[in-house]
Structure formats: structure tokens, C-alpha cells
Enzyme design. Sequence first.
Site, PDB file in Angstrom:
ATOM      1  CD  GLU A  16      -2.417  -0.954   2.865  1.00  0.00           C
ATOM      2  OE1 GLU A  16      -3.108  -1.914   3.215  1.00  0.00           O
ATOM      3  OE2 GLU A  16      -2.227   0.040   3.587  1.00  0.00           O
ATOM      4  CB  CYS A  21       2.341   7.294   3.644  1.00  0.00           C
ATOM      5  SG  CYS A  21       2.641   5.975   4.805  1.00  0.00           S
ATOM      6  CB  CYS A  67       6.594  -5.846   9.091  1.00  0.00           C
ATOM      7  SG  CYS A  67       7.788  -4.953  10.101  1.00  0.00           S
ATOM      8  CB  CYS A 116       4.253  -3.875  16.266  1.00  0.00           C
ATOM      9  SG  CYS A 116       5.906  -3.213  16.012  1.00  0.00           S
ATOM     10  CB  CYS A 138       1.390  -3.284  13.468  1.00  0.00           C
ATOM     11  SG  CYS A 138       1.641  -2.973  11.710  1.00  0.00           S
ATOM     12  CB  CYS A 153       0.557   0.873   7.625  1.00  0.00           C
ATOM     13  SG  CYS A 153       1.238  -0.064   8.974  1.00  0.00           S
TER      14      CYS A 153
END
Length: 356
Positions: A87, A113, A120, A124, A127, A344
Site C-alpha cells: 500500500e 506514505c 514485516c 508489533c 499492527c 498501514c
Amino acid sequence: MKSSLLDFTQKELLTQIKPSFRAKQIFGWLYHNYAENFDDMKNIPKLLKDELGEKFVVNPLKIIKKEESNDGTIKYLFELQDGKTVESVWLKMKDTQLDDNGDVIQEAKYTICVSTQVGCKIGCAFCLTAKGGFTRDLTAGEIVGQVVALKRDNDHKHNRMINIVYMGMGEPLDNLNNLAKAIEIFKEEEGLCISGKRQTVSTSGLSNKIDRLGEMDLGVHIAISLHAVDDELRTELIPMNKAHNISSIIEAVKRFPIDTRKRVMFEYLVIKNKNDDIASAKKLVKLLSGIKAKVNLIYFNPYPGTEYKRPEKADMVAFQEYLVNHGLLCTIRDSKGIDISAACGQLKEKTQSELE
Ligand code: SAH
Ligand code: SF4
């Protein structure tokens, strides 16, 4: 997967494409005309385009979904050559300013952005990107291609200013080499000419990589996703805090070369009943003493299945007031694009569940 012409600085492109005036023309097609494919490049001989087409693609990503919010935020979902998706977000920071006659005094200001990885590794707890795990790093061309595609889609001329924040999906410092390359390509004077000052790298706090980014001396800003003031909570939220704890991050920030007129941004994701109390605000003031810092408070943006909650506005404001009264610059990030799954990873997630 073919390499992309957006993987190269102008100098590198000059070694790939002969004669050199053709390489320069092609560089212009990429960054001044936002060419998407070789057919777009009208004054380049077909033979050369065919040759290049054997080895390279032009822009390695294509827009497959777009969601527009009523505040001017546009969220894009891209498909990469291998079918993976990432994205980017087009954010309107300031409206066009008109004088009394209706003439434009100042054009609207935008920030893009961008994502740096598919998924990832940091994991986290709050997230959504983390939930899908890690797939792969983006190439430099895939990072650059997001900006080119968004400028093209919004008819934003190459010489209009734009800011870039590396705050999309992924941990930019976990993909440092490709990130650094993309930063250099954005800075190209005959390309998009986006100086380091206009680029902000947001990191979950890999302290050794903050040092390495600093040594590269690219002139970029950093934003630290701090989110907690004690290591226990920070490790709950960001597991790798065990290896890179709060004090190691603060030390790395103090070593980072910062433009004297600028500040280091600390992002603080506010989660109800976790870190939204005044005692945390007090610790934050202490932690940041001696750093030219600016704090950005972010409302936690909930999604289905998360245990965390959005904070109350009154607590957010009280937190901000405490910081401001104790000498810290502090803004509350207004929830741009809240109606279009703004945080995100949230557009990607939504599209996947719609497809299932
Ligand atoms: N990996 C980097 C950059 C990408 S994350 C980093 O962590 O800094 C970009 C920002 O999105 C981070 O500040 C993160 O805290 C925020 N974010 C992630 N999930 C969120 C959520 N559910 N609500 C609001 N912000 C979120
Ligand atoms: Fe990765 Fe940043 Fe999400 Fe953490 S907040 S999982 S570092 S993208």
C-alpha cells in the site's frame, strides 16, 4: 522478476543504456513524464526499447485498488510483478490557498506514505501488517515506483514539491540498502529532486541501523515509533525491544546527524488504558529531555480481532497538554482517511478478506 528502470540512479542508467543522451532522455521519461511502459517513450527508437524490454520493466507496480476519503486522502493498493501487494497513501497536508480574487497564492501540499517491505519481521502487537508475517523486501525500484505512480495518478507535476514518509508497510531500516538507494534516486536533480530534508524514515527503533543510516549521511529525517516509556510495555507492543531497548534508541538518536533547524519526531501510539495516562506523559518528558524532539500522538486505529482500544479524546488532549506545558512540541495526528481504513496494512487486509 525483471529489474526495473526505476532501480537505477542517473549515473547507473548511463552505464546501462548507450548512447548516453538516450539514457538521459529515458531518465526524463521516467521522472518528468512518469512513463509506465516503453510505448509511452515516444522519441526513443523501437530497437532500443525492444532491447531494454528484454531485461527491464519500466514501473514494476500497478495500481489495483484505490480508496478516496472525503478529506482528500487516497489510499492505493499495488500489485508487484510476483503478484504480492503493498500500500501507499496520498495525503493532503494543506489546502490550496487563494487570495481575494480567487487566484492561487500557494498550491496544496501533499505527502506520500510509502511501503518498504511486503509484510514485516518486527511483529508489533498492535499492527495489522505484522499479522501476515514477512514476505520480502521491496526493491529500490518498487519503493521509487510508488511515488512515481501516485504523482502520475494525481497529475502532480515533477517540479511540484512533495514530502515522503517511509511509514507504510514494513520496517525501512530492515531493508536499509534498498531504502538508501531509493532515497538517492528521489534526490536526483534531473529526476524528482526530492531532497533528504523532505524524506522521513520512520523506524520501530533498530538502534544499530539508526547509527548506520546516520553514517550514510543522506540528509533524511527520522521518526521513532516509541509508543511506550518503559521497557516492559514496549516489549509487549514491539517484541524486538528486548534487543533494542528504549535507552539504546535514545542514545542512537542523540548520535544521529540532524539538521539544526529540525527536530526528531517521536511517534507515540496512544492505546486506551495502556499508555494514555499522565504518569506516562511525565516519563516521556523526562526521557526526551536534552533532545530536540517533537512528539506526534497517534490514535490507535482498531481493527477486527485486536485486543487494543482507541483512546478517549479527553485523555489524548490531557496527554498533549501535559507535554506542551512541559516544553515539548506535540501534535495529535488527525485521523486522516479514517473512513478508508487508514492505518498501514488495513486496506490490504480488507481486500484479501473481500476476495476470500
Ligand atoms: N515500521 C515502521 C514504519 C511503518 S509503521 C515503524 O514502525 O515506524 C508506520 C506507523 O503506523 C507506526 O508509527 C505505527 O505505530 C503505525 N500503526 C501501526 N498500526 C497502527 C494502528 N492500528 N493504528 C494506528 N497506527 C498504527
Ligand atoms: Fe512493522 Fe512498523 Fe507494523 Fe511494527 S508498526 S509491525 S515495525 S510495520
